[in-house]
Design an enzyme around this catalytic site. Sequence first.
Site, PDB file in Angstrom:
ATOM      1  N   HIS B 336       0.841  -1.203   0.000  1.00  0.00           N
ATOM      2  CA  HIS B 336       0.000   0.000   0.000  1.00  0.00           C
ATOM      3  C   HIS B 336       0.882   1.262   0.000  1.00  0.00           C
ATOM      4  CE1 HIS B 336      -3.687   2.307   1.193  1.00  0.00           C
ATOM      5  NE2 HIS B 336      -2.769   3.119   1.696  1.00  0.00           N
ATOM      6  N   GLU B 337       1.837   1.285   0.902  1.00  0.00           N
ATOM      7  CA  GLU B 337       2.709   2.464   0.981  1.00  0.00           C
ATOM      8  C   GLU B 337       3.577   2.588  -0.270  1.00  0.00           C
ATOM      9  OE1 GLU B 337       2.005   4.600   3.181  1.00  0.00           O
ATOM     10  OE2 GLU B 337       0.810   3.305   4.482  1.00  0.00           O
TER      11      GLU B 337
END
Lengths: 572, 572
Positions: B336-337
């Site tokens: 996600h990051e």
Amino acid sequence: MATLQRPPRRLIPGFVILAVSTMLLVQLARRSPVLLVAPPGTAARGAGALVRNVAVRSASTSSSPIVSAIPGITEKYKSLCDRLKEINQLSGAVAILGWDEQTMMPPGAASSRGQQKAALAAIIHEKQTDENLASLIQELQEGKHLNCEFARANCRDAKRDYDLESSKSKEMAKLEAELEADCFNTWVTARKENDWKAMEPKLKKMFDLKREIAKATRPDLPTYDGALDAFERGMPSSKLDSIFSQLKKDLVPLVKEVTSAKGYKIPPELKDHDFDVKKQAEMCIEIAKDIGFDISRGRFDVSAHPFTGGVGPSDVRITTRYSPKNWAEGLGGTIHEVGHALYEQGRSMEHQDLPVSRALSMGVHESQSLLWERMVFQGRPFWDYATPIIHKYFPHTKDITADELYKAVNHVQPGLIRTEADELTYPLHIMLRYNLEKSLMEDSVDVSCLPKIWNEDMKRSLGVSVPSDADGVMQDVHWNVGAIGYFPSYTLGAMMAVQFYNEAKKQIPDLESKISKGEFGPLKDWLNQKVHQVGSLYASPDELLIAVTGKPLDAGCFMEYLQEKYSKLYSL
Amino acid sequence: MATLQRPPRRLIPGFVILAVSTMLLVQLARRSPVLLVAPPGTAARGAGALVRNVAVRSASTSSSPIVSAIPGITEKYKSLCDRLKEINQLSGAVAILGWDEQTMMPPGAASSRGQQKAALAAIIHEKQTDENLASLIQELQEGKHLNCEFARANCRDAKRDYDLESSKSKEMAKLEAELEADCFNTWVTARKENDWKAMEPKLKKMFDLKREIAKATRPDLPTYDGALDAFERGMPSSKLDSIFSQLKKDLVPLVKEVTSAKGYKIPPELKDHDFDVKKQAEMCIEIAKDIGFDISRGRFDVSAHPFTGGVGPSDVRITTRYSPKNWAEGLGGTIHEVGHALYEQGRSMEHQDLPVSRALSMGVHESQSLLWERMVFQGRPFWDYATPIIHKYFPHTKDITADELYKAVNHVQPGLIRTEADELTYPLHIMLRYNLEKSLMEDSVDVSCLPKIWNEDMKRSLGVSVPSDADGVMQDVHWNVGAIGYFPSYTLGAMMAVQFYNEAKKQIPDLESKISKGEFGPLKDWLNQKVHQVGSLYASPDELLIAVTGKPLDAGCFMEYLQEKYSKLYSL
């Protein structure tokens, strides 16, 4: 080249790596010519009057409100402080960016970081040369109507900072920043490739520019003194000449005696063993905390070039380098940086972000790191405390005694490299550099002659043949980042360290027996009160030394200490 | 509460933690009301015209010099850019200070860091509202005489930023900063002690102030839309109402079907085992690099609240949290990051530090993190690539197949906590918050009624009973740091992610077979070109979506994707 017996000294230790690129250097560089500042209403006096006068100033800061009987002055002083604080807070941001650059920043960010720092530097310069600031400074008249000596010192240094900053043209500052970056980059490659010819023209430009800057910013001083004053306020080169020549006269025969004597042989457990670097780091942190480093207001990290950076007093960041073969470098380096860090953590909270809370000079800063490194770590009492800790982390040393460890960290051997030099030969490296940079600034020597003079002097003063310019005239970063006038601070700091420590022994009952039990609190508290909290209250290191020890800088004390210590160590 | 089957979502993921306190939020919050901007010389047109028109704009940036036929305009544009760059560079410094604060800073430095940031914020505000900047913006007339659409977009957003920044009074901005800090601190304790009564008055003040700010900064918009526009430019709440109501209508029955179906039982190797966190970190870094995160322009660190921060495109810093029981949280969180980070690293170098290089909206930012998290990590092809890697780092999983891993990371289970919700029930959490914050901003609901409405809605929409306010109305940080209007971005991002991914599948040959072989380059490059490089060229996410996919935001695509995926997974 790093071997156990040479106590560690950093490439540019302490605050200096950060300082060159960021703040402390900026702060220091802004100090103008300083002699002894007379309190309001008195004429300038000699050292005798000073002794009587400054000795009564207590080192503790006063928390009573700062006021003035003259209408409007209190408010003006408050406005001045608000401006000075803002400048310091912005400089603090730059210091954190600088620390990040050295420790955390990905390589691809170099250019954007450069732009961020340049944007901030421009704003700081604007604020420092703001004419509203100038009016306030003028109206406050060095704070003569204020009831607090710390407030007066703030006014005094605000004026100095303003005068210095505004006397350097924007173009000059820009050129300086560019040349420092260019010269540093050239040096990195030239040293690696032992290519003096590549270095020479850049270094020539650097000395030319620094000469110009010294003349512009400190027109009343001889040119070299203008550069020196950026690091060592209140120290004219005429005085340094006499201090150094006396020192050399006494030191050279001592070095000869020591090196001819039969030295201590370091046992294989201490030099032929791999010391796990993780354990080294754990041990160093344990000892740093014992000494009094406050981890809630600081950090420990590892870096190739150890330094102490961050923002004192609440965010002081130490980095250390550990090598498996040389445990003493890691520990000595940590303690050196802890000495710098204690100064920064010990700065006055009451005067936070104001000039008076800053370190007084580079030499005074070095006096704090060297006091802990040389007087404590390289002193005999420390090893009663530290030997069991060494045994605990490195059980293979269990048969090594405190005496042996003490001798191991005090081995004397003349060598090529300043950063690896022992306590005794270190000043000879400094004097060589001092004489050279002084002649270069005074235009009596040309940059092209540097290698020849360097090599001759190394042979003469240390008996060492220089095999290459890389290990000779190009070994240090200082001149290549524009830090001309910096070198003397190392030896001045070493001298002050002895004087502070001697006084501490007088004032703190049983100091050395406390140290041998690991009770470092009394020494730390004493330094906090006498030196750290006082910051830049006094106008020069001499004034500080007089206030704390009763007398100014005295090369004799330093020589006495060396004579006594090394006579015993080498059974002279 | 974190269990394997719930894909991870951060407290406030991505740039947002930093953003709230530092820059992205500031950048986004400065955008003014945006509909579709017509190119110079044309009248506003409907979506059909837009499709034809914007579709021809290529995503690649032009490197030809920016000029104008009108005398003086080119120079004025250059001056504008210099000012905008300076503002952005100073904001970059703040972003690094913010990252440091979250990851490195010692606790004792909180107060001095606050002062450094406040000093910088004041200077940035001064620069943003400088009247010389205003004159330049006015003279450039939204860049209509410039030959480059990126330059025109810079002029457009410079005007918006200026209008927004200057419409907020200094007092308002100060009050806002203070209230955000105060409210956040109250929330930390109140949530821990489940003490809604302590939170209520602070939150009431927060909504009162944000209502005032929305009215002052975006007077032409309904109050809630003023807050929403700070995060999601060009998205009126009337449109959001219709998107969300359609979504809810379709989603609720699907959730019911799925939760009544017989789910996949996660094998004990994946949930009852301690996954060494060091190995997890190594694995995550290997996968992040495979995906295309450029470590020479970024960092990986561990933090309690994962976020992506730093300064795009050259210094992008990811943090992840690893827990021994939940390897999927660490990996999903990293990916996600990485999605956020690829957006930041992919920003235009040509227009670096200019508004046009910024992310278009919070929703578009989330679309990038969620595309990698949900379309890739939670998609079946990824597990052909990743399963051997899981086996390598965690050999006890060697008998677990790609199919099983795929099912394990896609388990649906309605729950109390938004950050732990699965892909299917997540939008229901968002809609609850959207309806509440909208009513609160429109003054049709009082803060005191929040817990009651919250608990009733959780029961109704998710079938979940709320046992305490700490796990109910007080679970999220957003409102307490003033991020009102933020929540919709999560679901808008999820919807955009599906549309971008569908288009990528059309345009990139054999995309999913490439993903199954770990060839992520084509997808990354496509997103770079179509989304990241384009930055804020378009005036709204809809315009971007049309340019990239041929149509605006469409809840239908999202539902179709969910229907198809979960029908298969749950054999509906």
